[in-house]
Design a protein around this motif. Structure first.
Motif, mmCIF file in Angstrom:
data_model
loop_
_atom_site.group_PDB
_atom_site.id
_atom_site.type_symbol
_atom_site.label_atom_id
_atom_site.label_comp_id
_atom_site.label_asym_id
_atom_site.label_seq_id
_atom_site.Cartn_x
_atom_site.Cartn_y
_atom_site.Cartn_z
ATOM 1 N N ILE A 149 0.835 -1.203 0.000
ATOM 2 C CA ILE A 149 0.000 0.000 0.000
ATOM 3 C C ILE A 149 0.869 1.252 0.000
ATOM 4 O O ILE A 149 0.500 2.280 -0.591
ATOM 5 C CB ILE A 149 -1.002 -0.006 1.188
ATOM 6 C CG1 ILE A 149 -2.168 0.961 0.906
ATOM 7 C CG2 ILE A 149 -0.323 0.382 2.487
ATOM 8 C CD1 ILE A 149 -3.008 0.605 -0.271
ATOM 9 N N PHE A 150 2.045 1.188 0.609
ATOM 10 C CA PHE A 150 2.952 2.337 0.542
ATOM 11 C C PHE A 150 3.524 2.494 -0.867
ATOM 12 O O PHE A 150 3.798 3.619 -1.302
ATOM 13 C CB PHE A 150 4.067 2.224 1.581
ATOM 14 C CG PHE A 150 3.690 2.795 2.917
ATOM 15 C CD1 PHE A 150 3.900 4.128 3.199
ATOM 16 C CD2 PHE A 150 3.103 1.999 3.890
ATOM 17 C CE1 PHE A 150 3.534 4.672 4.423
ATOM 18 C CE2 PHE A 150 2.725 2.528 5.121
ATOM 19 C CZ PHE A 150 2.947 3.864 5.393
ATOM 20 N N ALA A 151 3.697 1.381 -1.579
ATOM 21 C CA ALA A 151 4.127 1.483 -2.973
ATOM 22 C C ALA A 151 3.045 2.152 -3.815
ATOM 23 O O ALA A 151 3.343 2.978 -4.693
ATOM 24 C CB ALA A 151 4.452 0.096 -3.527
ATOM 25 N N VAL A 152 1.778 1.810 -3.563
ATOM 26 C CA VAL A 152 0.671 2.462 -4.272
ATOM 27 C C VAL A 152 0.635 3.954 -3.935
ATOM 28 O O VAL A 152 0.434 4.804 -4.814
ATOM 29 C CB VAL A 152 -0.668 1.795 -3.907
ATOM 30 C CG1 VAL A 152 -1.845 2.569 -4.501
ATOM 31 C CG2 VAL A 152 -0.693 0.350 -4.385
ATOM 32 N N TYR A 153 0.840 4.258 -2.671
ATOM 33 C CA TYR A 153 0.861 5.660 -2.220
ATOM 34 C C TYR A 153 1.968 6.441 -2.921
ATOM 35 O O TYR A 153 1.772 7.574 -3.371
ATOM 36 C CB TYR A 153 1.056 5.673 -0.705
ATOM 37 C CG TYR A 153 1.051 7.029 -0.043
ATOM 38 C CD1 TYR A 153 0.018 7.925 -0.229
ATOM 39 C CD2 TYR A 153 2.082 7.392 0.827
ATOM 40 C CE1 TYR A 153 0.004 9.161 0.403
ATOM 41 C CE2 TYR A 153 2.080 8.619 1.468
ATOM 42 C CZ TYR A 153 1.041 9.499 1.255
ATOM 43 O OH TYR A 153 1.027 10.717 1.882
ATOM 44 N N ARG A 154 3.143 5.830 -3.037
ATOM 45 C CA ARG A 154 4.257 6.459 -3.745
ATOM 46 C C ARG A 154 3.911 6.679 -5.216
ATOM 47 O O ARG A 154 4.255 7.706 -5.804
ATOM 48 C CB ARG A 154 5.521 5.594 -3.626
ATOM 49 C CG ARG A 154 6.265 5.738 -2.306
ATOM 50 C CD ARG A 154 7.321 4.645 -2.157
ATOM 51 N NE ARG A 154 8.185 4.568 -3.319
ATOM 52 C CZ ARG A 154 9.271 5.320 -3.503
ATOM 53 N NH1 ARG A 154 9.607 6.232 -2.609
ATOM 54 N NH2 ARG A 154 10.024 5.158 -4.576
ATOM 55 N N LEU A 155 3.228 5.698 -5.831
ATOM 56 C CA LEU A 155 2.841 5.834 -7.231
ATOM 57 C C LEU A 155 1.905 7.021 -7.425
ATOM 58 O O LEU A 155 2.064 7.815 -8.370
ATOM 59 C CB LEU A 155 2.169 4.552 -7.716
ATOM 60 C CG LEU A 155 1.645 4.577 -9.156
ATOM 61 C CD1 LEU A 155 2.785 4.784 -10.146
ATOM 62 C CD2 LEU A 155 0.880 3.292 -9.467
ATOM 63 N N VAL A 156 0.932 7.157 -6.523
ATOM 64 C CA VAL A 156 0.000 8.280 -6.599
ATOM 65 C C VAL A 156 0.760 9.602 -6.491
ATOM 66 O O VAL A 156 0.516 10.552 -7.255
ATOM 67 C CB VAL A 156 -1.060 8.172 -5.486
ATOM 68 C CG1 VAL A 156 -1.845 9.469 -5.342
ATOM 69 C CG2 VAL A 156 -2.010 7.019 -5.780
ATOM 70 N N GLN A 157 1.695 9.675 -5.551
ATOM 71 C CA GLN A 157 2.480 10.899 -5.387
ATOM 72 C C GLN A 157 3.340 11.183 -6.617
ATOM 73 O O GLN A 157 3.457 12.335 -7.049
ATOM 74 C CB GLN A 157 3.360 10.795 -4.144
ATOM 75 C CG GLN A 157 2.588 10.823 -2.834
ATOM 76 C CD GLN A 157 3.518 10.772 -1.640
ATOM 77 O OE1 GLN A 157 4.399 9.924 -1.549
ATOM 78 N NE2 GLN A 157 3.339 11.692 -0.711
#
Length: 409
Positions: A149-157
């Motif tokens: 989920i932190f990887a997804v968060y990084r992708l969004v950013q």
């Protein structure tokens, strides 16, 4: 059920699609809010241009940018405490509402000292929400899915950060007034998302424990404090791609287009492959993943120092981009794996403050070292990355990100 079968099921449940399907409504709201906010984030990127068009000198604009950076670091530290005391909903509301009010203010100020005060406050308020956002991701995501989920968060950013300057250029073509009012509007939208879609209740016992603990409780965790040093070294070396790399490529006689190509190569690799790589790395102990990331980062930086022209720049960029793919999600998720639940905000705030400090000091020190040493400075950055590897290996606990457990509702 055997342990091997259970582990295989947990790995499958922590894949990209499985994680997205299992994502709770508050986390989805957070991801949408962050995307909207990042797409409308222009203040820092256009601050120097804005001030110089208003008649201030380049030196004054540079100092203003430094003041903004100092404000962001303060915002992350204060935001960590607020996250544990107030929870993500109220912290995000304070952050976004304050930013929405302050951002357009700079348009109507003419005294340099007053502008610096507002710039510092904008830096502080825009970052207050970040530790709360990371803590919310962790507390509303099952432990074995946190790295993903932190990887997804990084992708969004990353999507927002890549797109925002282009949107900003279109707005600046009209006026800076439109630019900063649009940014104020994007922060107001995020505030509304927090008000209506973020959780309203907090665990009273945890809140009370967090108030008592403070940053002192986090600083008592000596291994985590050492990890903060690894986080600083990581970003200190990483940011040289925006500080020293363009100078080095120009010194080699390469056109600006080659530097732009290196940025595009990194962005393409991160957006296209980070989630896929995370499917594999999330199954490994964090210290092994972080060590691999530091090793790739050091090799990529050191390769630039051999003077092999375009070949070295392309190969080095691929290597440190791989370092970001491999180590980035785990390094950013580690505070959520190491922190006690009642101190999630402070652990996140401290890590993000080290990240911010590295982004401020890295370019300053990097350029100074380049001017003093020339191309061999890349070997120094490679050595610093190896030092970071040792610090990360020593400090990071053998947490089990793939250990299945339920997320808090």
């Amino acid at each position: 059920m055997t342990a091997a079968v259970a582990t295989a099921e947990e790995h499958a449940e922590a894949g990209v699609l499985a994680t997205l399907r299992a994502t709770s409504a508050p986390v989805r709201a957070l991801l949408v809010g962050v995307l909207v906010n990042r797409l409308g984030t222009f203040f820092q990127a256009y601050l120097v241009l804005f001030l110089t068009t208003r008649g201030f000198s380049s030196a004054q604009a540079g100092w203003a940018l430094g003041v903004y950076g100092a404000g962001t670091i303060g915002g992350l530290i204060v935001g960590g405490a607020l996250a544990d005391r107030l929870g993500p909903r109220r912290t995000t509301l304070v952050s976004m509402a304050g930013s929405a009010v302050l951002l357009p203010t700079v348009l109507y100020l003419h005294q340099y000292a007053a502008i610096l005060v507002v710039v510092a406050l904008v830096g502080l308020t825009t970052q207050l929400f970040r530790p709360a956002a990371s803590a919310m991701l962790a507390s509303h995501t099952a432990r074995h899915r946190r790295v993903m989920i932190f990887a997804v968060y990084r992708l969004v950013q990353n999507i927002g950060a890549t797109t925002a300057p282009l949107v900003g250029a279109l707005l600046v073509a009209v006026s800076y007034t439109l630019l900063y009012w649009v940014e104020a509007g994007s922060t107001a939208v995020f505030a509304l998302v927090a008000v209506f879609l973020f959780p309203r209740k907090r665990d009273g016992a945890k809140a009370e424990a967090s108030v008592r603990g403070g940053y002192g409780a986090m600083l008592a965790d000596r291994r985590y404090v050492l990890f903060l040093g690894a986080m600083f070294l990581n970003i200190f070396v990483y940011v040289q791609y925006i500080a020293v790399l363009p100078l080095a490529m120009r010194a080699e006689g390469l056109a600006t287009g080659w530097y732009a190509a290196m940025l595009a190569l990194n962005g393409l690799m991160v957006v296209a492959f980070e989630l896929l790589v995370t499917k594999v790395t999330q199954r490994r102990a964090p210290r092994y993943v972080a060590a691999a990331g530091f090793l790739l980062l050091g090799l990529g930086q050191a390769l630039y120092g051999f003077g092999w022209g375009v070949v070295a720049f392309v190969a080095g960029t691929v290597l440190w981009s791989l370092a970001e793919l491999v180590g980035g999600p785990t390094m950013f998720a580690y505070p959520a794996l190491a922190a006690p639940e009642e101190l999630l905000g402070r652990y996140q705030g401290a890590a993000q403050a080290m990240f911010g400090l590295g982004t401020v000091l890295g370019p300053i020190c990097g350029v100074a070292l380049w001017l003093a040493l020339g191309p061999p400075v890349w070997w120094l950055f490679g050595a610093a990355s190896l030092l970071g590897l040792v610090v990360a290996w020593t400090s990071m606990r053998n947490t089990q990100p793939a250990a299945k457990e339920s997320a808090n509702a």
